[in-house]
Design a protein around this motif. Structure first.
Motif, short mmCIF file in Angstrom:
data_model
loop_
_atom_site.label_atom_id
_atom_site.label_comp_id
_atom_site.label_asym_id
_atom_site.label_seq_id
_atom_site.Cartn_x
_atom_site.Cartn_y
_atom_site.Cartn_z
N ALA A 102 55.46 37.39 41.77
CA ALA A 102 54.01 37.63 41.78
C ALA A 102 53.70 39.12 41.74
O ALA A 102 52.76 39.56 41.05
CB ALA A 102 53.39 36.98 43.02
N ALA A 103 54.49 39.93 42.46
CA ALA A 103 54.27 41.38 42.45
C ALA A 103 54.54 41.96 41.06
O ALA A 103 53.78 42.81 40.58
CB ALA A 103 55.16 42.05 43.49
N VAL A 104 55.60 41.51 40.41
CA VAL A 104 55.90 41.99 39.06
C VAL A 104 54.80 41.57 38.10
O VAL A 104 54.35 42.37 37.26
CB VAL A 104 57.29 41.48 38.59
N ALA A 105 54.33 40.35 38.19
CA ALA A 105 53.24 39.87 37.33
C ALA A 105 51.97 40.69 37.55
O ALA A 105 51.26 41.03 36.60
CB ALA A 105 52.98 38.39 37.57
N ALA A 106 51.68 41.03 38.80
CA ALA A 106 50.50 41.85 39.10
C ALA A 106 50.64 43.25 38.50
O ALA A 106 49.68 43.80 37.95
CB ALA A 106 50.28 41.93 40.61
N LEU A 107 51.82 43.84 38.59
CA LEU A 107 52.03 45.17 38.02
C LEU A 107 51.96 45.16 36.49
O LEU A 107 51.42 46.08 35.88
CB LEU A 107 53.36 45.74 38.49
N VAL A 108 52.49 44.12 35.87
CA VAL A 108 52.40 44.00 34.41
C VAL A 108 50.94 43.84 33.99
O VAL A 108 50.48 44.45 33.03
CB VAL A 108 53.27 42.82 33.91
N GLY A 109 50.19 43.03 34.72
CA GLY A 109 48.77 42.87 34.43
C GLY A 109 48.00 44.17 34.59
O GLY A 109 47.13 44.51 33.77
N LEU A 110 48.30 44.93 35.64
CA LEU A 110 47.64 46.21 35.86
C LEU A 110 47.98 47.19 34.74
O LEU A 110 47.11 47.91 34.24
CB LEU A 110 48.06 46.80 37.21
N ALA A 111 49.23 47.23 34.31
CA ALA A 111 49.62 48.13 33.22
C ALA A 111 48.93 47.74 31.91
O ALA A 111 48.50 48.60 31.16
CB ALA A 111 51.14 48.11 33.05
N ALA A 112 48.83 46.45 31.65
CA ALA A 112 48.15 46.00 30.43
C ALA A 112 46.66 46.36 30.48
O ALA A 112 46.08 46.79 29.48
CB ALA A 112 48.32 44.51 30.26
N TRP A 113 46.04 46.21 31.62
CA TRP A 113 44.63 46.54 31.76
C TRP A 113 44.41 48.04 31.63
O TRP A 113 43.45 48.49 31.01
CB TRP A 113 44.12 46.04 33.12
N ALA A 114 45.30 48.84 32.17
CA ALA A 114 45.15 50.30 32.14
C ALA A 114 45.30 50.86 30.73
O ALA A 114 44.81 51.94 30.44
CB ALA A 114 46.16 50.95 33.07
N ARG A 115 45.97 50.15 29.85
CA ARG A 115 46.18 50.64 28.49
C ARG A 115 45.02 50.33 27.57
O ARG A 115 45.03 50.70 26.40
CB ARG A 115 47.45 50.06 27.91
N ILE A 116 44.01 49.65 28.04
CA ILE A 116 42.85 49.36 27.21
C ILE A 116 42.11 50.67 26.97
O ILE A 116 41.63 51.30 27.91
CB ILE A 116 41.92 48.32 27.88
N ALA A 117 42.05 51.09 25.73
CA ALA A 117 41.44 52.38 25.40
C ALA A 117 39.93 52.29 25.49
O ALA A 117 39.32 51.30 25.11
CB ALA A 117 41.85 52.79 24.00
N ARG A 118 39.37 53.35 26.00
CA ARG A 118 37.91 53.42 26.04
C ARG A 118 37.44 53.89 24.67
O ARG A 118 38.06 54.77 24.06
CB ARG A 118 37.43 54.35 27.14
#
Length: 130
Positions: free
Chosen positions: A15-31
């Motif tokens: 679950a922790a790894v999945a949360a970190l992968v999700g956070l990294a994917a969200w952070a890469r969304i370019a403005r």
């Protein structure tokens, strides 16, 4: 046989790894960046090069970059990723940059931004002050 504590630990780690992968994917969304205009190009140049005066400014027709003359230097703004970067080069280098197919290509000799490609109608422009 696997113990219940081991299964809980593996599930929590997953679950922790999945949360970190999700956070990294969200952070890469370019403005999204708005295209540069004269006012925003001057603002970015004043932020990047405080105290420098802009003698002349040419903003790319597609809004993805700008080139300014400041005394014996050229101030270059170009889009890299989801931001604009600013670099200072000698004016003679900017003046002699290659112009082909409506694009000026300036070699910045920087690992992070090796070249700037700015779309301009002509280079050097006809309104170039001596």
């Amino acid at each position: 046989m696997l113990s219940q504590a081991f299964l809980i630990q593996v599930a929590a780690s997953g679950a922790a790894v999945a949360a970190l992968v999700g956070l990294a994917a969200w952070a890469r969304i370019a403005r999204p960046l708005n295209p540069l205009d004269d006012r925003t190009a001057r603002f970015y140049l004043s932020e990047e090069f405080p105290g420098r005066t802009v003698d002349q400014l040419w903003v790319a027709t597609d809004g993805a970059g700008a080139l300014a003359r400041s005394g014996a230097s050229a101030l270059v703004l170009c889009r890299v990723g989801d931001a604009y970067i600013g670099r200072q080069i000698p004016w003679a280098q900017a003046l002699s940059a290659a112009f082909r197919d409506g694009q000026i290509t300036i070699d910045l000799a920087d690992v992070a931004a090796p070249k700037a490609v700015i779309v301009l109608p002509a280079w050097p422009p006809a309104d170039l002050a001596a």
